[in-house]
Design an enzyme around this catalytic site. Structure first.
Site, PDB file in Angstrom:
ATOM      1  N   ASN A  86       1.020  -1.215   0.111  1.00  0.00           N
ATOM      2  CA  ASN A  86       0.001  -0.051   0.125  1.00  0.00           C
ATOM      3  C   ASN A  86       0.793   1.038   0.001  1.00  0.00           C
ATOM      4  OD1 ASN A  86      -2.423   1.670   0.782  1.00  0.00           O
ATOM      5  ND2 ASN A  86      -1.144   1.898   2.489  1.00  0.00           N
ATOM      6  N   SER A 147      -3.670   2.558  -9.188  1.00  0.00           N
ATOM      7  CA  SER A 147      -4.640   3.584  -9.343  1.00  0.00           C
ATOM      8  C   SER A 147      -5.271   3.927 -10.602  1.00  0.00           C
ATOM      9  CB  SER A 147      -3.682   5.055  -9.077  1.00  0.00           C
ATOM     10  OG  SER A 147      -4.335   6.306  -9.145  1.00  0.00           O
ATOM     11  N   TYR A 160       4.243   9.562 -10.752  1.00  0.00           N
ATOM     12  CA  TYR A 160       3.170   8.733 -10.119  1.00  0.00           C
ATOM     13  C   TYR A 160       2.332   7.630 -11.074  1.00  0.00           C
ATOM     14  CZ  TYR A 160      -0.646   7.800  -6.922  1.00  0.00           C
ATOM     15  OH  TYR A 160      -1.465   7.030  -6.220  1.00  0.00           O
TER      16      TYR A 160
END
Length: 254
Positions: A86, A147, A160
């Site tokens: 995570n 994501s 990211y």
């Protein structure tokens, strides 16, 4: 009590989605060992949950520290049933900014490297450290945080997005490589979630974010934790190599 007697390892477990996941697995009977670099948050969470659970101050980019942590868990509990990767950070910036034809700003190399080290290499480090234990016991579940931006891209998030797309790819590879040992590997792609970090964003911006989501609201950390829990349970026993979007129906750009 779907996680009764299970030993669960969670990175970045003291805050946000990680914290909600720690609490949700404990609710279902698991013994949870988490790591986080926020010592105050670690201590507060341990004080809240008590029991045989534990936290460790581990940076997932440090391969030797990760392996020592895995060894401590195995020596204490004898096994690791679930790993939830995570931990992650953002360091947002445009690739380049140009004004009047001249370069005025660019994403710093150190910001790119730090995000890749934590979000991508950290997942690699933890999974590689845990895999031999799961292979030996011929069972295990590995769950990776991706994501929606890993699927659709996003302005100002070259670093990211690269890591989250990479996590999906690694998930699919590991599902193929580890399936023969009865190890399942899956990913989750959250949309906009009401974590402490997001709640600090001005209300006007949050309203705009919510408006892009068909369910017209932010997700709650526990809603992510519920999906992690399901994927870790025997109810998802034939699910491997999947990436599940938990995003309120978001289609990027709508």
């Amino acid at each position: 009590m779907r996680m009764q007697s299970k030993i669960v390892m969670i990175t970045g477990g003291a805050r946000g989605i990680g914290r909600a996941t720690v609490l949700r697995f404990i609710e279902e009977g698991a013994t949870v060992c988490w790591c986080d670099l926020d010592q105050d948050a670690n201590k507060a969470l341990l004080s809240e949950v008590g029991g045989n659970h534990s936290y460790h101050h581990v940076n997932v980019t440090d391969r030797s520290a990760v392996r020592e942590w895995v060894q401590v868990i195995v020596e204490k509990h004898g096994r690791i049933d679930v790993l939830v990767n995570n931990a992650g950070i953002t360091r947002d910036n445009f690739l380049v900014k140009v004004k009047n034809g001249e370069l005025v700003k660019e994403m710093p190399e150190e910001d790119f490297d730090q995000v890749v080290d934590i979000n991508l290499k950290g997942v690699f480090n933890c999974t590689q450290a845990v895999a031999p234990t799961m292979i030996k016991q011929q069972s295990g579940v590995i769950l990776n945080a991706s994501s929606v931006v890993g699927l659709y891209g996003n302005l100002g998030q070259t670093n990211y997005v690269a890591t989250k797309a990479g996590v999906i790819g690694m998930t699919q590879v590991w599902a193929r490589e580890l399936g023969r040992y009865n190890i399942r590997v899956n990913a989750i792609s959250p949309g906009f979630i009401a974590t402490e970090m997001v709640k600090k964003i001005p209300e006007k911006i949050i309203a705009g974010i919510s408006g892009k989501t068909p369910l017209n609201r932010l997700g709650e950390p526990k809603e992510l934790a519920n999906v992690y829990l399901w994927l870790a349970s025997s109810e998802a026993s034939f699910v491997s190599g999947a990436n599940i979007s938990v995003d309120g129906g978001l289609v990027w750009g709508t």
